[in-house]
Each structure stands twice: as C-alpha cells, then as structure tokens.
Motif scaffolding. Structure first.
Motif, short mmCIF file in Angstrom:
data_model
loop_
_atom_site.label_atom_id
_atom_site.label_comp_id
_atom_site.label_asym_id
_atom_site.label_seq_id
_atom_site.Cartn_x
_atom_site.Cartn_y
_atom_site.Cartn_z
N SER A 276 0.84 -1.19 0.00
CA SER A 276 0.00 0.00 0.00
C SER A 276 0.88 1.24 0.00
CB SER A 276 -0.90 0.01 1.23
OG SER A 276 -1.59 1.24 1.32
N GLY A 280 -4.96 4.35 4.89
CA GLY A 280 -6.31 4.65 4.44
C GLY A 280 -7.23 3.46 4.63
N ILE A 282 -9.29 0.39 2.28
CA ILE A 282 -9.32 -0.23 0.96
C ILE A 282 -10.77 -0.27 0.45
CG2 ILE A 282 -9.63 -2.65 1.70
CD1 ILE A 282 -7.39 -3.30 -0.41
N ILE A 297 -7.89 3.18 -2.65
CA ILE A 297 -7.67 3.59 -1.26
C ILE A 297 -8.43 4.89 -1.04
CG2 ILE A 297 -5.97 4.27 0.49
CD1 ILE A 297 -3.92 2.56 -0.98
N GLN A 299 -10.16 7.80 2.06
CA GLN A 299 -10.07 8.34 3.41
C GLN A 299 -11.37 9.04 3.76
OE1 GLN A 299 -7.05 11.36 3.78
NE2 GLN A 299 -8.12 12.82 2.47
#
Length: 302
Positions: A276, A280, A282, A297, A299
């Motif tokens: 990665s 964050g 997935i 990814i 957030q």
C-alpha cells in the motif's frame, strides 16, 4: 433479455430517472430489483410524479454471467467514443460492448437531449468483495443530494481516477448521476437494498408519496444499521490500475472499508508484492478474473 426492464410514471414528465442495471454482466441484482420494483408499483397502482426508465446494460455479457466479453462497458462512456459510435452503422462495430452501447445510446438520446427534462441517472452495481455497499457521485451538486438518501457511505472523487464511466458521461453533460453499489454479487440482501434505496430517492424527489417507503422500511432500516459503523463521506486517494498481462492477484481476506497501513502487502503481480502506498481504507479489492481496477484507497472526509 429485453433492453427495457420496465417503465413507470407519467409519459413526458420533466422529472425523469434513467436507471441502468447489468452494465457488468456478472452483476444481476439490479436487474432482479428493477423487475420486482416495477411489478410492485404496478400491483399497487402507485402515483408516480415523474418517469422512471429501467435499462439492461450488457445483455450479451449478462447471458454469459461475465463482467464483459470484449471490453468493460463501464469504461467507454467518453464523448469522443460516443460521437464515433453515433457516426458508425452497426455493421462496422466489431465488439459486443460497442454494439450494446450504441443500442443504449439510441434508446436514451432523445431523453438526454431534451433540455426541458430534469434528468437523473442511477447506475446499479455490486462488488466482488464483501462489505461493498456505497454510493459513488459525479461532480454535479445534486448527485450528493441523491446519494445521501441511501444510508451508506458516499464516495467522492471517483470520476477523477476512473475514466469512461456512465456517471462521468452524465457529468460531461452537466447532469447528476450516482452509482449504487448494493453489496457483494451473490448477496441476497443486495436486491432489497436496491429497492429500498431507490424508493427512498423517489420519495425525496417527490416522485412518490412518502408513505410508499413503508413497504421497504424494514430493509432501509437494516441497511442503515448494517453500515452505520462506516464513514458517511469518503474521498478517493488512489487507484491501482491492472492490465490483463499483469497476473494481478489480490491477497485474501480484504473487505471494503478495511483499514490498511502504508507498506502493507495488499496483492501481487508478475513484478512481485504490491505494498500500500499510504494509510487509508481499501475499497473494491479485485476478487474476480476480469477488471482493470486492482483496488482503491479512500479516506474519511471530516
């Protein structure tokens, strides 16, 4: 299989929903949900202040239960491609997906070109990994309004990392659109989530009286409960692209919105392990043979 799954409401109404299902041929929950929903509306003779048109996407791929046959139908909705398809006769098209897309475009073109309509697109999908229940918006402000009527996470910024999707096509036309990912492909609850989510949107936009949601309230409440632990709004940070020759294999066990750390080994391909690139969560890890997106990814938006 017929291209038009169903049609309901007032002919020529300004408020018009175009709903795609089965743009990917291994994602059949949307087809089932729309057939059931149209039948339920007809049986109850519901008053619908608008028009809703349900359209089957990649019919040939649906018949073979394959995501696509030659190329991904949800990666070729860019304006130059659409212009080219409009200029070519069917006899000069050499892939299944080009033929499917031209047929869909001919079906919706008059609706899309009608500036007097308040047009909205909803594209129904499911995912290969578990926990995949969320809405994806385009950049039109009304898209977020529509998405927030379904009690699942809302994904922002996807059109900046993926090109050629149906919702990007509507974006380029200046129209609101959302994709609703209703769960894992074979998850029975995906059908009920789609129906509850759509009816909620129809009620919010005053196409249906609010009382119409009562029949679907239990499924709506369950959806709200099941995904209440997830962030309401997230932003896409990263997409890992995949080519056929990469021999990409996702490491087992990842679910949507699972937290990951920078350097964590997520997958492998012909070049070795894939770590990665950041911290964050997935999203949409690839657990099927076909697809150009290894994983995303995201957030949480504070």
């Amino acid at each position: 299989m017929e291209r038009i799954i169903g049609r309901y409401g007032k002919f020529g109404a300004a408020k018009t929903f175009i709903i795609f299902a089965g743009i990917h041929g291994n994602e059949k929950a949307g087809i089932i949900a729309l057939k059931e929903l149209f039948a339920e509306f007809e049986a109850q003779k519901l008053e619908f202040d608008g028009t809703v048109l349900g359209i089957a996407g990649n019919i040939k791929a649906l018949e073979q239960n394959s995501r696509f046959l030659h190329k991904d139908l949800n990666r070729q909705w860019y304006l130059s491609k659409i212009k080219k398809l409009g200029a070519l006769p069917f006899g000069l098209l050499n892939t299944v997906e080009d033929i499917e897309q031209k047929e869909i475009l001919e079906l919706i073109q008059d609706i899309v070109d009608d500036k007097g309509k308040k047009l909205m697109l909803i594209d129904l999908h499911t995912t290969s990994a578990s926990g995949g229940c969320f809405c994806i918006t385009n950049t039109h402000p009304r898209s977020t309004e529509l998405a927030l009527q379904i009690p699942v996470p809302v994904i922002n910024g996807m059109t900046s990392v993926i090109s050629g999707t149906t919702i990007e096509y509507f974006d380029q036309l200046g129209l609101p659109a959302i994709a609703f990912e209703a769960g894992q492909h074979k998850e029975p609850e995906a059908v009920n989530r789609i129906k509850a989510g759509l009816v909620s949107i129809f009620c919010k936009t005053s196409c249906l009286d609010s009382s119409a949601l009562a029949q679907y309230q239990e499924d709506y409440d369950k959806m709200e409960h099941d995904f209440s632990h997830l962030p309401r709004n997230v932003n896409v940070l990263y997409r890992h692209p995949v080519e056929d020759e990469d021999a990409f294999v996702m490491n087992e066990g990842y679910t949507n919105f699972q937290k990951i750390s920078k350097g964590e080994l997520l997958a492998q391909d012909k070049n070795g392990p894939i770590p990665s690139p950041m911290n964050g969560m997935i999203l949409m890890p690839l657990y099927q043979n076909k697809g150009s997106d290894g994983f995303f990814i995201v957030q949480e938006l504070k």
